[in-house]
Design a protein around this motif. Structure first.
Motif, mmCIF file in Angstrom:
data_model
loop_
_atom_site.group_PDB
_atom_site.id
_atom_site.type_symbol
_atom_site.label_atom_id
_atom_site.label_comp_id
_atom_site.label_asym_id
_atom_site.label_seq_id
_atom_site.Cartn_x
_atom_site.Cartn_y
_atom_site.Cartn_z
ATOM 1 N N ALA A 129 0.850 -1.181 0.000
ATOM 2 C CA ALA A 129 0.000 0.000 0.000
ATOM 3 C C ALA A 129 0.885 1.230 0.000
ATOM 4 C CB ALA A 129 -0.907 -0.009 1.221
ATOM 5 N N PRO A 130 0.407 2.325 -0.560
ATOM 6 C CA PRO A 130 1.216 3.556 -0.580
ATOM 7 C C PRO A 130 1.527 4.035 0.832
ATOM 8 C CG PRO A 130 -0.655 3.722 -2.086
ATOM 9 C CD PRO A 130 -0.870 2.492 -1.263
ATOM 10 N N SER A 131 2.726 4.552 1.012
ATOM 11 C CA SER A 131 3.115 5.107 2.309
ATOM 12 C C SER A 131 2.393 6.426 2.552
ATOM 13 C CB SER A 131 4.623 5.338 2.348
ATOM 14 O OG SER A 131 4.977 6.370 1.418
ATOM 15 N N ASP A 132 2.419 6.886 3.815
ATOM 16 C CA ASP A 132 1.808 8.172 4.143
ATOM 17 C C ASP A 132 2.500 9.295 3.376
ATOM 18 O OD1 ASP A 132 -0.019 7.009 5.848
ATOM 19 O OD2 ASP A 132 1.174 7.372 7.666
ATOM 20 N N ALA A 133 3.826 9.191 3.230
ATOM 21 C CA ALA A 133 4.564 10.219 2.495
ATOM 22 C C ALA A 133 4.119 10.265 1.034
ATOM 23 C CB ALA A 133 6.063 9.950 2.583
ATOM 24 N N THR A 134 3.881 9.092 0.443
ATOM 25 C CA THR A 134 3.424 9.042 -0.948
ATOM 26 C C THR A 134 2.053 9.676 -1.087
ATOM 27 O OG1 THR A 134 4.687 6.997 -1.290
ATOM 28 C CG2 THR A 134 3.015 7.544 -2.921
ATOM 29 N N LYS A 135 1.180 9.385 -0.126
ATOM 30 C CA LYS A 135 -0.168 9.973 -0.168
ATOM 31 C C LYS A 135 -0.094 11.493 -0.068
ATOM 32 C CE LYS A 135 -2.317 5.909 1.954
ATOM 33 N NZ LYS A 135 -2.974 5.373 3.184
ATOM 34 N N ARG A 136 0.815 11.980 0.793
ATOM 35 C CA ARG A 136 0.954 13.434 0.941
ATOM 36 C C ARG A 136 1.518 14.051 -0.336
ATOM 37 N NH1 ARG A 136 3.001 11.907 6.026
ATOM 38 N NH2 ARG A 136 5.136 12.422 5.381
ATOM 39 N N ALA A 137 2.463 13.365 -0.962
ATOM 40 C CA ALA A 137 3.041 13.870 -2.206
ATOM 41 C C ALA A 137 1.975 13.953 -3.292
ATOM 42 C CB ALA A 137 4.191 12.973 -2.649
ATOM 43 N N CYS A 138 1.149 12.907 -3.403
ATOM 44 C CA CYS A 138 0.072 12.927 -4.401
ATOM 45 C C CYS A 138 -0.876 14.097 -4.157
ATOM 46 C CB CYS A 138 -0.704 11.607 -4.359
ATOM 47 S SG CYS A 138 0.181 10.167 -5.003
ATOM 48 N N LYS A 139 -1.239 14.308 -2.884
ATOM 49 C CA LYS A 139 -2.176 15.383 -2.568
ATOM 50 C C LYS A 139 -1.579 16.737 -2.914
ATOM 51 C CE LYS A 139 -5.116 17.250 1.097
ATOM 52 N NZ LYS A 139 -5.583 17.102 2.501
ATOM 53 N N GLU A 140 -0.283 16.928 -2.609
ATOM 54 C CA GLU A 140 0.349 18.218 -2.899
ATOM 55 C C GLU A 140 0.449 18.457 -4.400
ATOM 56 O OE1 GLU A 140 4.320 20.860 -1.767
ATOM 57 O OE2 GLU A 140 3.832 19.067 -0.581
ATOM 58 N N ILE A 141 0.749 17.407 -5.169
ATOM 59 C CA ILE A 141 0.792 17.553 -6.630
ATOM 60 C C ILE A 141 -0.598 17.897 -7.156
ATOM 61 C CG2 ILE A 141 1.180 16.337 -8.811
ATOM 62 C CD1 ILE A 141 3.338 14.695 -7.339
ATOM 63 N N SER A 142 -1.618 17.257 -6.590
ATOM 64 C CA SER A 142 -2.991 17.537 -7.013
ATOM 65 C C SER A 142 -3.370 18.986 -6.751
ATOM 66 C CB SER A 142 -3.958 16.599 -6.284
ATOM 67 O OG SER A 142 -5.286 16.842 -6.679
ATOM 68 N N ASN A 143 -2.936 19.527 -5.608
ATOM 69 C CA ASN A 143 -3.222 20.925 -5.285
ATOM 70 C C ASN A 143 -2.484 21.878 -6.217
ATOM 71 O OD1 ASN A 143 -4.904 20.174 -3.173
ATOM 72 N ND2 ASN A 143 -3.277 20.297 -1.630
ATOM 73 N N ALA A 144 -1.245 21.505 -6.560
ATOM 74 C CA ALA A 144 -0.431 22.378 -7.419
ATOM 75 C C ALA A 144 -0.841 22.292 -8.879
ATOM 76 C CB ALA A 144 1.049 22.008 -7.271
#
Length: 504
Positions: free
Chosen positions: A20-35
C-alpha cells in the motif's frame, strides 16, 4: 524496442499486490494535485485505469501506482518533480509509450507515475531542417506528421513503439546505416532535471552531455522535447515475409552475407526473427526495408528475396504505411512479454553461429512447448545486423553513450523475446532467455578465439532490447565517465535511487 539486480517478476508482482502507498506518498500525491488541478488521477478513475492498463506487456498491468500525474507541459512535469523532492522516500517514474516490458522502468508500484501521454506531437521547421518531437505517443504519429513535409526522423521500425524510451536508449532504425542510431540525430533536449529545474541541452555547446544523453536512458532527467535532424524520405520498399523452418539454412546463409553489406548499400536493412513455438517449432519472419521504390536485383538483399516463402507483404509504399504494417501484428499481442539482449561479433569465417544460436534456443524451449497448455506462447531470437557503417555515422554525428565509432567491426544485436499468458510461467520463460545469454557468454569467446579475433572485441549491450537484470551501462567503454557526469547532474541521487530504468 529496460535496474541491475536480479528480478523474479512473479514474486515481485505478488508482493506488490498486497502493498500500500506510504503516508509520504499519499501526501506527495495530494500536494501535486493541489499544485496541478485536474492533472492527477487516483485509482478507480478513468484516466488512472487507462494509463495503468496501456502497457504493451500485460505483465506490467498489475503494477499500481498510488497516483498518476498527466502533465501537459514541461513546467508541470517540473512542478511535480520539485514537490517529489520534498518527499525523499517516495518512488516515482516517467512513462512515455509503455513499450518497455521491464517491471519498474515505466511502472512504479505504490509510487507516483508521471505519464507523458499528453506531452506529445511533432513539428518541423523547413528552414533549419529540425523536427521538434515530444516524448508521448508512438512512432506512427511522428513519422506520419513528418512525411507530409517529405522528411522523416531516424525512428522505430515498428510504428507502435513509444517515442521517449526508444530515443533515450539509443534506437536502431532501418535508416541507421545511413544516419546512425536514432539518438545520434538528436541535437537538443528539453529536460526536467533531478532538482525540478528545466534545462535545455544543445549538442554544439554541451557535447559531453549530449553524448551521454544518446543512449543512457532516463537517468539524466525527464525529457519533454527532442530536437532532431530530419532526413529526406520518399517511397520505400519493404514489409514482411514469412518462411518455413525448412528454409533455415538458406536464411542464415543470406544473413551472413548481408551483415558486412552496410557500407556498400546502406539503404538496405533487415530483421531476421527466428520463432519458436508449440505450433511451429522453428519458423522465420523477416522484416525487409529498402530506402527506394524498388529493391536491388543483385547483392545480399536480393539473395534473401530468392528464398521461397509462405507469405509476402512486401511492396513499394510510403514510410508511414510500412511502419504501421510492421507493427500491426505486435499490436494484437495480449501477452506477458520479456526482452533480453546480447551482442555477437560478425565472424566471416564462421557462418554457422546463427544456426547454433537457433538450435540452442530450440533446445532450451523444447520441454516448455511440449505442454499443450502453452500453444499460444512463443519465443524468438531476432538477428539485427549492426554494421560498421552505423558506428561511422554515429561518430560523424558526435558520438553516443554506447560508444559506437568508425573503428567498429560488424556486429549483430540479438533480441531474445518471449510472449506468454500465465503469471505462473514468468520465471520459466525469463529463465530460458537468461540461459541462452549465459550460454552465449561461454561460447562467444570460444568463437572469437577460433577465428583469431581479439577476446576484448567491443560488444556493448543494446539498452532498448535489454532485460532489467542486465548491466547494460556497465558494458559501455566510457562507463566511469558517464557515471561521474550523472553524479554531477544528480548529486542527491534522486534519479539513481528513486526512479526506474538502467543506471550507471
Amino acid at each position: 524496442m529496460r535496474v541491475c539486480n536480479f528480478l523474479i517478476p512473479s514474486i515481485v508482482l505478488a508482493g506488490a499486490a498486497v502493498a500500500a502507498p506510504s503516508d509520504a506518498t499519499k501526501r506527495a500525491c495530494k500536494e501535486i494535485s493541489n499544485a496541478l488541478p485536474k492533472r492527477l488521477s487516483y485509482p478507480l478513475s478513468l484516466h488512472y485505469s487507462s494509463e495503468t492498463s496501456e502497457y504493451w506487456s500485460t505483465l506490467l498491468r498489475s503494477q499500481k501506482p498510488a497516483c498518476v500525474v498527466l502533465p501537459e507541459y514541461a513546467e508541470e512535469v517540473a512542478a511535480a518533480v520539485r514537490i517529489l523532492n520534498k518527499y525523499p522516500d517516495v518512488k516515482f517514474t516517467a512513462k512515455s509509450g509503455g513499450h518497455d516490458p521491464n517491471a519498474g522502468h515505466a511502472t512504479v508500484q505504490d509510487g507516483v507515475l508521471i505519464a507523458l501521454r499528453n506531452i506529445a506531437g511533432t513539428t518541423y521547421d523547413p528552414d533549419t531542417n529540425l523536427a521538434y518531437v515530444k516524448p508521448g505517443g508512438e512512432w506512427n504519429d511522428v513519422i506520419s506528421t513528418l512525411h507530409k513535409q517529405g522528411v522523416t526522423a531516424v525512428g522505430g521500425r515498428l510504428g507502435i513503439v513509444g517515442v521517449g524510451g526508444y530515443l533515450l536508449q539509443g534506437g536502431v532504425s532501418f535508416l541507421s546505416s545511413q544516419y546512425g542510431l536514432a539518438a545520434d540525430s538528436i541535437v537538443g533536449w528539453e529536460i526536467v532535471a533531478a532538482n525540478g529545474s528545466i534545462i535545455n541541452v544543445d549538442a554544439r555547446t554541451q557535447p559531453e552531455l549530449a553524448v551521454a544523453l544518446r543512449g543512457s536512458g532516463s537517468q539524466f532527467g525527464i525529457v519533454t522535447q527532442f530536437t532532431i535532424n530530419a532526413h529526406p524520405i520518399g517511397k520505400v520498399w519493404g514489409g514482411i515475409r514469412i518462411y518455413e523452418s525448412t528454409q533455415k539454412d538458406a536464411v542464415f546463409k543470406a544473413l551472413h552475407n548481408f551483415v558486412p553489406n552496410g557500407q556498400a548499400d546502406p539503404k538496405a536493412a533487415i530483421i531476421v526473427t527466428n520463432i519458436v513455438s508449440a505450433l511451429k517449432p522453428l519458423s522465420f519472419i523477416i522484416f525487409y526495408f529498402y530506402d527506394g521504390e524498388s529493391h536491388p536485383d543483385s547483392g545480399p538483399l536480393a539473395e534473401f528475396l530468392k528464398i521461397p516463402y509462405l507469405v509476402s507483404q512486401t511492396s513499394a509504399q510510403s514510410y508511414p504505411d510500412l511502419l504501421k504494417s510492421n507493427g500491426a501484428g505486435a499490436s494484437l499481442l495480449n501477452s506477458r512479454i520479456s526482452f533480453r539482449t546480447f551482442t555477437i561479433p560478425y565472424l566471416s569465417g564462421n557462418p554457422g553461429i546463427y544456426k547454433k544460436i537457433s538450435d540452442k534456443m530450440g533446445e532450451l524451449t523444447a520441454n516448455y512447448f511440449k505442454n499443450p497448455l502453452h500453444l499460444t506462447a512463443q519465443c524468438s531470437v531476432d538477428f539485427q545486423p549492426l554494421p560498421k557503417a552505423v558506428g561511422r555515422m554515429s561518430q560523424a554525428s558526435g558520438g553516443n553513450a554506447m560508444g559506437l565509432t568508425d573503428q567498429d567491426p560488424d556486429r549483430l544485436i540479438l533480441e531474445i523475446q518471449c510472449a506468454w499468458g500465465s503469471a505462473k510461467d514468468d520465471e520459466t520463460l525469463m529463465g530460458i532467455s537468461r540461459d541462452l545469454t549465459s550460454w552465449l557468454d561461454t561460447v562467444v569467446p570460444e568463437w572469437l578465439s577460433e577465428q583469431q579475433q581479439p577476446l576484448d572485441t567491443y560488444l556493448p549491450l543494446f539498452m532498448n532490447d535489454a532485460s532489467a537484470d542486465q548491466n547494460v551501462t556497465g558494458s559501455y567503454r566510457n562507463y566511469e565517465k558517464f557515471k561521474t557526469l550523472q553524479l554531477q547532474y544528480d548529486p542527491q541521487g534522486t534519479l539513481r535511487t528513486r526512479t526506474g530504468g538502467f543506471k550507471y
